[in-house]
Design an enzyme around this catalytic site. Structure first.
Site, PDB file in Angstrom:
ATOM      1  N   HIS A  24     -35.697 -72.613 -56.665  1.00 26.31           N
ATOM      2  CA  HIS A  24     -36.118 -72.390 -55.269  1.00 26.31           C
ATOM      3  C   HIS A  24     -36.057 -70.884 -55.004  1.00 26.31           C
ATOM      4  CE1 HIS A  24     -37.167 -73.298 -51.297  1.00 26.31           C
ATOM      5  NE2 HIS A  24     -36.155 -74.045 -50.901  1.00 26.31           N
ATOM      6  N   ASP A  74     -24.918 -77.155 -51.265  1.00 30.62           N
ATOM      7  CA  ASP A  74     -26.201 -77.798 -50.966  1.00 30.62           C
ATOM      8  C   ASP A  74     -25.954 -79.298 -51.024  1.00 30.62           C
ATOM      9  OD1 ASP A  74     -28.905 -78.354 -50.593  1.00 30.62           O
ATOM     10  OD2 ASP A  74     -29.504 -77.814 -52.635  1.00 30.62           O
ATOM     11  N   ARG A 103     -44.808 -77.011 -53.314  1.00 31.31           N
ATOM     12  CA  ARG A 103     -43.514 -77.691 -53.471  1.00 31.31           C
ATOM     13  C   ARG A 103     -43.799 -78.953 -54.278  1.00 31.31           C
ATOM     14  NH1 ARG A 103     -38.858 -78.876 -49.090  1.00 31.31           N
ATOM     15  NH2 ARG A 103     -38.534 -76.682 -49.621  1.00 31.31           N
ATOM     16  N   CYS A 153     -28.639 -73.929 -47.924  1.00 25.10           N
ATOM     17  CA  CYS A 153     -30.091 -73.777 -47.722  1.00 25.10           C
ATOM     18  C   CYS A 153     -30.617 -74.710 -46.646  1.00 25.10           C
ATOM     19  CB  CYS A 153     -30.814 -74.011 -49.036  1.00 25.10           C
ATOM     20  SG  CYS A 153     -30.615 -75.675 -49.708  1.00 25.10           S
ATOM     21  N   ARG A 169     -35.725 -66.883 -44.012  1.00 24.00           N
ATOM     22  CA  ARG A 169     -36.832 -67.396 -44.831  1.00 24.00           C
ATOM     23  C   ARG A 169     -38.155 -66.814 -44.316  1.00 24.00           C
ATOM     24  NH1 ARG A 169     -36.305 -72.364 -47.424  1.00 24.00           N
ATOM     25  NH2 ARG A 169     -38.319 -71.788 -48.291  1.00 24.00           N
ATOM     26  N   GLN A 173     -35.930 -69.441 -51.380  1.00 24.55           N
ATOM     27  CA  GLN A 173     -34.615 -69.633 -50.760  1.00 24.55           C
ATOM     28  C   GLN A 173     -33.658 -68.532 -51.210  1.00 24.55           C
ATOM     29  OE1 GLN A 173     -33.606 -72.236 -48.549  1.00 24.55           O
ATOM     30  NE2 GLN A 173     -32.022 -70.708 -48.280  1.00 24.55           N
TER      31      GLN A 173
HETATM   32  N1  NVA Z   1     -31.566 -79.157 -53.525  1.00 23.67           N
HETATM   33  C1  NVA Z   1     -32.342 -79.584 -52.391  1.00 23.67           C
HETATM   34  C2  NVA Z   1     -32.896 -78.400 -51.696  1.00 23.67           C
HETATM   35  C3  NVA Z   1     -33.678 -78.716 -50.454  1.00 23.67           C
HETATM   36  C4  NVA Z   1     -34.238 -77.484 -49.806  1.00 23.67           C
HETATM   37  C5  NVA Z   1     -33.450 -80.525 -52.846  1.00 23.67           C
HETATM   38  O1  NVA Z   1     -34.042 -80.267 -53.891  1.00 23.67           O
HETATM   39  O2  NVA Z   1     -33.702 -81.502 -52.161  1.00 23.67           O
HETATM   40  N1   CP Z   2     -34.187 -74.939 -47.459  1.00 23.05           N
HETATM   41  C1   CP Z   2     -35.388 -75.562 -47.491  1.00 23.05           C
HETATM   42  O1   CP Z   2     -36.218 -75.327 -48.354  1.00 23.05           O
HETATM   43  O2   CP Z   2     -35.568 -76.436 -46.475  1.00 23.05           O
HETATM   44  P1   CP Z   2     -36.809 -77.422 -46.287  1.00 23.05           P
HETATM   45  O3   CP Z   2     -36.663 -78.534 -47.316  1.00 23.05           O
HETATM   46  O4   CP Z   2     -36.694 -77.915 -44.892  1.00 23.05           O
HETATM   47  O5   CP Z   2     -38.080 -76.676 -46.541  1.00 23.05           O
END
Ligand code: NVA
Ligand code: CP
Length: 314
Positions: A130, A221, A103, A261, A289, A133
């Site tokens: 993602h 989101d 990540r 998500c 997931r 997801q």
């Molecule tokens: N769009 C959000 C998704 C988190 C899982 C982010 O990038 O923070």
């Molecule tokens: N949806 C998702 O990726 O959640 P987290 O940021 O908790 O991993």
């Protein structure tokens, strides 16, 4: 399967079908208390530049249930924090582990890691996509509707990483994807163009109402993704009118579901009533997931092993 899962576009229709079938089998077997140790003796390194609840726990538990070993590598606890090159980290981790999930803030970091790694690399969220997801989302939609083809998906909110994966997956899923965002937060036009080039039907709607009218699946989101916290105030103003509430949900088709998500900012992009209401599929979405990522791990590792076995045989 390709060696890496960096984008939802790394998957063919055949790969997707395989992952969905395997995830369904793993989910059913787990419900009966059976977790085949398909990855016994394998390790997964998980590098996190940003926080996570679902991605970390689902990959970690998934590896454990498959008989393998997950390693949580918080970036600040590794030599990455002191400037060790991504390429060198990729080379070294590839000598220890069977696969790496990353990540990262920048998608380029994940691509660079994959260039130098010699084991499968999985995108656990970047600024661009993602994919894990989206796979769980597709699985959840198929559980509810039995298909994705021919459905209408409405994305209402920020044109962000999850939105990009939904757009790019439109050809793969056969869902019409309607996107409603404030103009300044529209998805990258190159992503929309690519989604269309991949056979997706993508509609840029002018309002949330236009996107949601008759939709089968409503996605939203957070308005403030990780890394954009300094813009929080401006974003909250720009997204006024984009909150998924009962009024908007009432415009969707009968039997429409709502997806997020998570983490959700209750009262901002979605109301408590919708998130906790009968249309919400978010808790199944979060659970899925786990099942889908187990299928991803098993398939990436078995495909990759097959290749290396063939290479060893010459
Ligand atoms: N769009 C959000 C998704 C988190 C899982 C982010 O990038 O923070
Ligand atoms: N949806 C998702 O990726 O959640 P987290 O940021 O908790 O991993």
């Amino acid at each position: 399967m390709k060696r890496n899962l960096l984008s939802i576009l790394d998957l063919s229709v055949t790969d997707l079908e395989r992952l969905m079938a395997d995830a369904a089998r793993l989910k059913a077997e787990r419900a009966e208390g059976c977790c085949p140790p398909l990855l016994a003796g394998r390790s997964l390194a998980m590098i996190f530049e940003k926080p996570s609840t679902r991605t970390r726990v689902s990959f970690e538990v998934g590896m454990f249930e498959l008989g393998g070993h997950p390693l949580y590598l918080n970036q600040s606890d590794t030599q990455l924090r002191r400037g060790e090159a991504i390429a060198d980290t990729a080379r070294v981790l590839s000598r220890y582990v069977s696969a790496v999930m990353i990540r990262a803030y920048s998608h380029r970091t994940i691509e660079e890691f994959a260039e130098y790694a010699t084991v499968p690399v999985i995108n656990g969220l970047s600024d661009r996509e993602h994919p894990c997801q989206l796979l769980a989302d597709i699985f959840t939609i198929r559980e509810r509707f039995g298909r994705t083809d021919g459905l209408i998906a409405a994305w209402v909110g920020d044109g962000n990483n999850v939105c990009n994966s939904l757009i790019l997956a439109a050809g793969l899923t056969g869902m019409e994807v309607r996107v409603a965002t404030p103009a300044a937060y529209a998805p990258d036009p190159a992503i929309v163009e690519r989604g269309r080039a991949e056979g997706g039907r993508i509609v840029c709607a002018k309002t949330p109402e236009e996107a949601i009218a008759g939709a089968d699946v409503i996605f939203t989101d957070t308005w403030v993704s990780m890394g954009t916290e300094s813009e929080e105030k401006a974003r909250q103003q720009a997204f006024a009118g984009y909150c998924i509430d009962d009024r908007l949900v009432a415009l969707a088709s009968d039997g429409a579901i709502v997806m997020h998500c998570l983490p959700a900012h209750r009262g901002e992009e979605i109301t408590d009533a919708v998130l906790d209401g009968p249309r919400s599929a978010v808790w199944d979405e979060a659970e899925n997931r786990l099942h889908v990522q187990k299928a991803v791990l098993v398939n990436l590792l078995s495909t990759f092993d097959e290749h290396s076995f063939q290479q060893m045989l010459g």
